[in-house]
Design a protein around this motif. Sequence first.
Motif, short mmCIF file in Angstrom:
data_model
loop_
_atom_site.label_atom_id
_atom_site.label_comp_id
_atom_site.label_asym_id
_atom_site.label_seq_id
_atom_site.Cartn_x
_atom_site.Cartn_y
_atom_site.Cartn_z
N THR A 34 1.16 -1.74 -0.19
CA THR A 34 0.17 -0.02 -0.02
C THR A 34 0.88 1.60 0.07
O THR A 34 0.38 2.10 -0.83
CB THR A 34 -0.61 -0.10 1.34
OG1 THR A 34 -1.52 -0.99 1.24
CG2 THR A 34 -1.72 1.32 1.25
N VAL A 35 1.92 1.06 0.25
CA VAL A 35 3.28 2.80 0.07
C VAL A 35 3.70 2.62 -0.55
O VAL A 35 3.51 3.82 -0.86
CB VAL A 35 4.10 2.08 2.02
CG1 VAL A 35 4.89 3.22 1.73
CG2 VAL A 35 3.51 1.73 3.16
N PHE A 36 4.08 1.61 -1.50
CA PHE A 36 4.05 1.86 -2.04
C PHE A 36 3.59 2.20 -3.81
O PHE A 36 3.69 3.27 -4.54
CB PHE A 36 5.05 0.14 -3.36
CG PHE A 36 6.62 -0.39 -2.81
CD1 PHE A 36 7.28 1.14 -2.06
CD2 PHE A 36 6.36 -1.08 -1.61
CE1 PHE A 36 8.23 1.25 -1.83
CE2 PHE A 36 7.71 -1.46 -1.07
CZ PHE A 36 8.69 -0.19 -1.21
N GLU A 37 2.13 2.38 -3.49
CA GLU A 37 1.38 2.40 -4.47
C GLU A 37 0.74 3.78 -3.48
O GLU A 37 0.47 4.85 -5.18
CB GLU A 37 -0.34 0.98 -3.94
CG GLU A 37 -1.20 1.96 -5.50
CD GLU A 37 -2.25 0.84 -5.31
OE1 GLU A 37 -3.37 0.80 -5.87
OE2 GLU A 37 -2.04 -0.19 -4.11
N ILE A 38 0.46 4.43 -2.55
CA ILE A 38 0.74 5.90 -2.40
C ILE A 38 1.56 6.24 -2.88
O ILE A 38 0.99 7.89 -3.14
CB ILE A 38 0.45 5.62 -0.69
CG1 ILE A 38 -0.97 5.50 -0.50
CG2 ILE A 38 0.49 7.33 -0.57
CD1 ILE A 38 -0.63 5.06 1.08
N ILE A 39 2.92 5.89 -2.99
CA ILE A 39 4.11 6.94 -3.59
C ILE A 39 3.47 7.06 -5.27
O ILE A 39 4.08 7.81 -6.26
CB ILE A 39 5.17 6.32 -3.95
CG1 ILE A 39 5.49 6.31 -1.62
CG2 ILE A 39 6.55 6.90 -3.98
CD1 ILE A 39 6.53 5.66 -1.27
N TYR A 40 3.36 5.28 -6.06
CA TYR A 40 2.84 5.56 -6.94
C TYR A 40 1.67 6.23 -7.76
O TYR A 40 2.35 7.53 -8.44
CB TYR A 40 3.31 4.25 -7.65
CG TYR A 40 2.27 4.26 -9.04
CD1 TYR A 40 2.68 4.68 -10.01
CD2 TYR A 40 0.42 4.26 -9.22
CE1 TYR A 40 2.41 4.57 -11.49
CE2 TYR A 40 -0.29 4.08 -10.40
CZ TYR A 40 0.89 3.96 -11.21
OH TYR A 40 0.30 4.14 -12.85
N VAL A 41 0.78 6.40 -6.86
CA VAL A 41 -0.45 7.82 -7.26
C VAL A 41 0.02 9.31 -7.23
O VAL A 41 -0.05 9.60 -7.64
CB VAL A 41 -1.39 7.03 -6.28
CG1 VAL A 41 -2.37 8.51 -6.68
CG2 VAL A 41 -2.24 6.18 -6.57
#
Length: 120
Positions: free
Chosen positions: A3-10
């Motif tokens: 989820t952290v990586f997805e937040i950074i990606y977004v």
Amino acid sequence: MKTVFEIIYVWLSNLMYCQTKFDADYNAKIGSWLDEGKELIVSNHTSKLNNFEIWTANYPFSYGYPYYRSGSLNKGKEFGLSARNIVRLEQRVRKIKAKEIEADFVNEKKQLLESMERSA
């Protein structure tokens, strides 16, 4: 951690393409509705969260903007969500879509087996 990586990606995607028009009040309201588990109804391009229509297509771009059926198409882009709330909303949308797909599969399987029984 995913989820952290997805937040950074977004966050990076929206920053690079100038998609984010973050509005703190709008973000807080949507975030509180997500926290409270308000009803989410998902359709092809939009979703209704607590009976408020939000654009939930083409993730993560323009994701989470209020959806207006009439007026200017850019009208909703005055309000945007934080990357965290975009990911939270998308995770709920994915979960609902997965349940719908599973229900469709079970229904199709049931119909197939019934038709096989009739032809036997």
